[in-house]
Each structure stands twice: as structure tokens, then as C-alpha cells.
Write an enzyme that holds these catalytic residues in place. Sequence first.
Site, PDB file in Angstrom:
ATOM      1  N   ASP B   7       0.886  -1.162   0.000  1.00 60.13           N
ATOM      2  CA  ASP B   7       0.000   0.000   0.000  1.00 60.13           C
ATOM      3  C   ASP B   7       0.921   1.209   0.000  1.00 60.13           C
ATOM      4  OD1 ASP B   7      -2.125   1.731   0.265  1.00 60.13           O
ATOM      5  OD2 ASP B   7      -2.262   1.494   2.427  1.00 60.13           O
ATOM      6  N   GLU B  68      -1.123  -1.106  -4.867  1.00 59.38           N
ATOM      7  CA  GLU B  68      -2.397  -0.408  -5.024  1.00 59.38           C
ATOM      8  C   GLU B  68      -2.284   0.629  -6.135  1.00 59.38           C
ATOM      9  OE1 GLU B  68      -4.958   0.395  -1.569  1.00 59.38           O
ATOM     10  OE2 GLU B  68      -4.914   2.471  -2.247  1.00 59.38           O
ATOM     11  N   ASP B 141      -2.754   0.787   7.317  1.00 64.81           N
ATOM     12  CA  ASP B 141      -1.901   0.575   6.142  1.00 64.81           C
ATOM     13  C   ASP B 141      -1.341  -0.848   6.100  1.00 64.81           C
ATOM     14  OD1 ASP B 141      -1.339   3.760   5.477  1.00 64.81           O
ATOM     15  OD2 ASP B 141      -1.540   3.272   7.598  1.00 64.81           O
TER      16      ASP B 141
END
Lengths: 188, 188
Positions: B7, B68, B141
Site C-alpha cells: 500500500d 495499489e 496501512d
Amino acid sequence: MRVLGVDPGLTRCGIGVVDSTGGRGVEFVAVDVVRTPAHAPLPARLLAVADAADRWIAAFSPDVVAVERVFSQHNVRSVMGTAQASGVIALAAARAGLPVAFHTPSEVKASVTGAGRADKAQVTTMVTRLLRLDAPPRPADAADALALAICHCWRGPMQDRMAQAQARAAELARHHKARLAAAAKGAR
Amino acid sequence: MRVLGVDPGLTRCGIGVVDSTGGRGVEFVAVDVVRTPAHAPLPARLLAVADAADRWIAAFSPDVVAVERVFSQHNVRSVMGTAQASGVIALAAARAGLPVAFHTPSEVKASVTGAGRADKAQVTTMVTRLLRLDAPPRPADAADALALAICHCWRGPMQDRMAQAQARAAELARHHKARLAAAAKGAR
């Protein structure tokens, strides 16, 4: 001072080297445009840009890398690729132990043409004149990379002094705050 | 198949490893959050993220890196940093010869919770359950990085088949176009 200027991009990434010879003196060293095919996967495109940055840093030993600061108000899709390209270029510089300076497009235009809203043709004309080139650098991305390097030759020293002054001010503020806190503790 | 999920971010970059054990089976391997100070220069922050990606790739030998996909509709300033972080992560994967897959936040949420608009708490709850963790991964996260890895375990094989089918279709279209051109030339 030798400056490696980069106009980051995936389709076309302008890369150029300019020497500052003191005062407003600038001298052309090299320029090229790195291209990666639009249909190639993103990681392969980033790798090509990163490898080019590594090669240019090794070949020309610049003192500083100047990169165009990316804004996201324009085309969303292309700006993401541009941001990613600028990221791998900043990384290449950091890995080589070189400082990285960012300049906005309008700072670059204002530096070389005197007008922050100059068009690409004006930038190319001024870069050709300032570097006493026989022919205008093509495509525009090549001229932009050289313009960025020239801009840094002129603005870099001032930017450095500003950063040092800010760091000193922040240091003073910390000291002052610590002394105030100590005084408050003593007064309790 | 071992997936390294990332991420991307500069302030907090979630990074996690999940093994796909066939079908919907997923197994937790590791997770962490890389943090870089907001006041540090951008190149230093990108270097810290890139070095972490290199270390994790070397330590866990993933088969694929799932990242992502960044969109720019949100906070402009932070999205630039996120795009640059995702760029250096894709570069780390490319340099290690690993494929990189991108998944959008809603694909990830839909995969692990069944709803593309799930909130962070729901994602964390499902990640904790799917990976049979003793405690929910913190901060969000970390859970997001694991969710991304799980999403890739499930969607990756389908994504690969889609990409192969598209490549075949493009190849067929090229052949067809070439034959049409040849026929047109013959008819002249």
C-alpha cells in the site's frame, strides 16, 4: 557546478546537462530524450527511465539533479506516470548521493524567458540562444530539460541560501521553545 | 504463489507477504509499515521506501508484487507522493525481475469484504479473519497491504488469463490487418 536537468515523463523524458560557469554563464554539455513505448508495462517503462538516469549520472558526474515539479491539475492519467517517473529519477539521484532540486514549470519559464507563461517555442528559442546551440533542441522535452538545468544554475544558489536560512530559523525556534519550557518549569 | 502486497505511501507504506495455498486458501507470512518523516527531503523518503522494497523482496522471495493503483481525485499533494512511492516500488520489482500487478482500492475491498465501498475497519476485520491472525494488523496501512496481497492471490490468476487473451486478440488483429493490407495491394 554541473546540473543534470530532467523533464520527467514515460513516453518522452527529456534529460540534459549544463555547466554553470559563474554568474549567468551557462555551457551546453549534452541532451537526449528517453522514450518508452506506451504499450509496455509500467514497471518496464519505469526501469528504462531509471536506468537512463543512472547512466547519465555515471557518465556526466553532475553536482546536482534538477527535476521539474509535477502538478496534478492536468491530465490525470499522464500526470500519474509523470509523478512515477520523477520518483525514480529522484531515487537515482539519492542513490548516487546527489542533491535533488525541484522547480515548477513557471519558475523554469520565468528563468529562461522572463515570463512564467511563455510557450514552448519561446523556451526553445531562449535555450538555443543561451547555450549558443547551432540548432534548436528537438523535441520540446529536450529543450525543457536544458531549460530546467539553466534555471537551476541561476536559481539553485539562491534556493540553497533560502533553505539554509529556513533551517537556521527552525533551529532558533526550537532553542527558544526549549528555553521557554525550561523557564516555565522553573517558575512552577 | 507468494505475493508481496504494498500500500504505497511516504508517511506510511504498508508492506505484507501472503502465500496462496490453492483455491481461496491464503496464509500470513509477514507484515510491517515503513514510515518516513514528513520533514525529510523527498529523495531521502523515496530512498527509504525503495530500500525497504528491496529488503523485503530479498528476504521473502515473492513471485509477484501487488501494488495499489493510485488515483488522483483525492488530496493532490499526498497523491503525488503516493504515486512516486508506487513508482519506486514498481521499479524495485522490475529490477528483481518480478511481475507487478496493480489493483484499485475498490477491487481490493470487494475481494476481501465483498463490498467495493467497505470502510477501513471492515477490511481490517476480514483480513484478520482470512489470515487467522491473533490480533488485527495495525495501523490500517498494514491491513491494506495484506488485503492487497489476498486480493492478488484471488484475482491474479484471472488477471493473467485476461491479459493473455487480450494479447492474443491484439496479435490476431495485427495479422488480420496485415492480410487486409496485402489483399488491398494485390487488388490495385
